[in-house]
Design a protein around this motif. Sequence first.
Motif, PDB file in Angstrom:
ATOM      1  N   UNK A 240       0.806  -0.990   0.115  1.00  0.00           N
ATOM      2  CA  UNK A 240       0.021  -0.190  -0.016  1.00  0.00           C
ATOM      3  C   UNK A 240       1.030   1.270  -0.012  1.00  0.00           C
ATOM      4  N   UNK A 241       0.717   2.289  -1.065  1.00  0.00           N
ATOM      5  CA  UNK A 241       1.564   3.439  -1.091  1.00  0.00           C
ATOM      6  C   UNK A 241       1.252   4.222   0.205  1.00  0.00           C
ATOM      7  N   UNK A 242       2.395   4.827   0.410  1.00  0.00           N
ATOM      8  CA  UNK A 242       2.355   5.598   1.853  1.00  0.00           C
ATOM      9  C   UNK A 242       1.274   6.549   1.373  1.00  0.00           C
ATOM     10  N   UNK A 243       0.482   7.188   2.283  1.00  0.00           N
ATOM     11  CA  UNK A 243      -0.590   7.999   2.473  1.00  0.00           C
ATOM     12  C   UNK A 243      -0.111   9.203   1.672  1.00  0.00           C
ATOM     13  N   UNK A 244       1.104   9.960   1.843  1.00  0.00           N
ATOM     14  CA  UNK A 244       1.385  11.172   1.347  1.00  0.00           C
ATOM     15  C   UNK A 244       1.632  10.990  -0.044  1.00  0.00           C
ATOM     16  N   UNK A 245       1.975   9.844  -0.505  1.00  0.00           N
ATOM     17  CA  UNK A 245       2.144   9.562  -1.952  1.00  0.00           C
ATOM     18  C   UNK A 245       0.857   9.380  -2.755  1.00  0.00           C
TER      19      UNK A 245
ATOM     20  N   UNK B  66      -7.271   8.950  -2.883  1.00  0.00           N
ATOM     21  CA  UNK B  66      -8.723   8.146  -3.213  1.00  0.00           C
ATOM     22  C   UNK B  66      -8.387   6.990  -3.712  1.00  0.00           C
ATOM     23  N   UNK B  67      -9.257   5.950  -3.433  1.00  0.00           N
ATOM     24  CA  UNK B  67      -9.656   5.164  -4.392  1.00  0.00           C
ATOM     25  C   UNK B  67      -8.463   3.935  -4.897  1.00  0.00           C
ATOM     26  N   UNK B  68      -7.695   3.315  -4.145  1.00  0.00           N
ATOM     27  CA  UNK B  68      -6.635   2.501  -4.597  1.00  0.00           C
ATOM     28  C   UNK B  68      -7.197   1.484  -5.336  1.00  0.00           C
TER      29      UNK B  68
ATOM     30  N   UNK C 167       2.326   6.661 -12.169  1.00  0.00           N
ATOM     31  CA  UNK C 167       2.441   7.269 -10.773  1.00  0.00           C
ATOM     32  C   UNK C 167       3.001   5.996  -9.893  1.00  0.00           C
ATOM     33  N   UNK C 168       2.412   5.705  -8.874  1.00  0.00           N
ATOM     34  CA  UNK C 168       2.896   4.772  -7.890  1.00  0.00           C
ATOM     35  C   UNK C 168       2.698   3.393  -8.314  1.00  0.00           C
TER      36      UNK C 168
ATOM     37  N   UNK D 210       7.476  11.542 -11.888  1.00  0.00           N
ATOM     38  CA  UNK D 210       7.832  11.661 -10.514  1.00  0.00           C
ATOM     39  C   UNK D 210       8.450  10.658  -9.758  1.00  0.00           C
ATOM     40  N   UNK D 211       9.692  11.221  -9.444  1.00  0.00           N
ATOM     41  CA  UNK D 211      10.598  10.396  -8.773  1.00  0.00           C
ATOM     42  C   UNK D 211      10.453   9.477  -7.782  1.00  0.00           C
ATOM     43  N   UNK D 212       9.895  10.116  -6.708  1.00  0.00           N
ATOM     44  CA  UNK D 212       9.214   9.295  -5.554  1.00  0.00           C
ATOM     45  C   UNK D 212       8.334   8.031  -5.908  1.00  0.00           C
TER      46      UNK D 212
END
Length: 460
Positions: free
Chosen positions: A35-40, A48-50, A78-79, A102-104
């Motif tokens: 699960x990607x970090x919430x900030x990401x 929203x909406x993984x 994205x992630x 987006x590098x992160x």
Amino acid sequence: MSAPDAAETAIASALFDLTSGLASGSRRSVADEAVAPESLQRALNGGTEAHIGAHYADVSTRDRALPSGARVLDLGCGYGRVALDLAGRLSDDQEYFGLDPHAEAIGWARENIGKGRPNFQFDLIDVLSRPYNPDGEVDGARFRFPFEDDSLDRVFMISVLTHVDLATVRNYLEESARVLKPDTGRLVATIFLLDREVDRLIADGRSEYQLAWQVGESRVENRDNPELVIAHPLDRVLDILHDAGFPDFRVRRGHWSGRPVANVVDFQDMLVADFGTVTAAALDADEQAEALEHGALAADLVEHGVPAEHLAPYLVWALCAMINALRWESQGVEILLPSAGPGERRTLALERARGIDFSACIPATAPAGAFVPVDEASILRAVREADPRLARPALVALLGDIVHNAIALDTAARAGSVIRRLADGTERPAPIPLFAAGESLSVGAARGRFASMLSGLRRR
Ligand SMILES: C[S@@+](CC[C@H](N)C(=O)[O-])C[C@H]1O[C@@H](n2cnc3c(N)ncnc32)[C@H](O)[C@@H]1O
């Protein structure tokens, strides 16, 4: 992961297994583990909406399974929201390529999705994007996708054309047409599209966005940060798709503009463009039927005053209210609503829902007579267990019943006129909480889960 999440994931996977036309292979669902970090999540998707990744993956294979050896590009991945879902679907000989500036996000996706999956590759691209890669050196309007002509089976651009100017939209659609295979290629892209109907909805105050600033032919929400939300004229986008050489394309409108829609999961508008032999007639008939069903339900809810962006959590509330009403009924308690004539009353019309055993949705220890919140995973399980072969039209009809009862219940509850008649004949006001987005239901979670639920139903 909490128990309901685990149950929901298991059910969603079961639905995939039952109904997916995708190539069979090892089906590891990374969505459980990664699960990607919430900030990401917040930076990229408003948090929203993984689960929405499943919806787009589903659209990409509708009437057209991915062949063995398939190659998939996710531009602006994205992630890896779509990759998280595809990791459970692609077999080892099918390849996924995620590109993003987006590098992160790319770093996280590599570490958490790509590691141990040689067929999943994530690469950073140095395309300029003020919100996501302000130091980027390459103009999106000139970015060449790093793939040979006719070499890919799918291109995804999810929530990407909503952040780029029209010149980049043109280039990305042309590049998609160039790299997609002429026999199996399909593009799935989301976008915000402008037309007269959208203008009217904005003027009526129904739209999520005002789009008051004109930039070339497009319009943006935020003058200081135009790439945050960009909408493009429908006619121009259709011309571009046509000129790019797509022989067949469809536009499915989302509910961002307040328009009643075919599917409550679709917030953004969606483009699906195909090469090769297209079963468009069958698909269109199917989609049109679905548009009518979902569109009519959505229209009724919007008419009832439910904001378009709350349609999915409202449906979850409706299910929850009905399951409680059915439980009370089994305890000899009736719910009475005002009816047509003065002083007349009626019970809820829940014949279809009565055919389903929802009792497992509420713990046996719950106090009799109390209103108990119900999680969507257990609702989905109850519906599935009622009849694993339950056809989609029956499920949609069930949903229709529930929605229409909920609207009546909600209207009466707001007027304080919902009565509970106990087994001994005494009458009391019914303790049904009104729908309140974001409180007991958690809008983000409810929408995400409802997205999985609907995309599960959509596979039948
Ligand atoms: C809202 S996020 C969506 C991410 C992913 N597609 C998803 O659905 O979760 C938008 C993504 O587009 C990327 N992006 C922005 N401008 C881009 C451009 N010109 N070309 C490619 N990607 C871009 C951003 O870095 C960001 O990851």
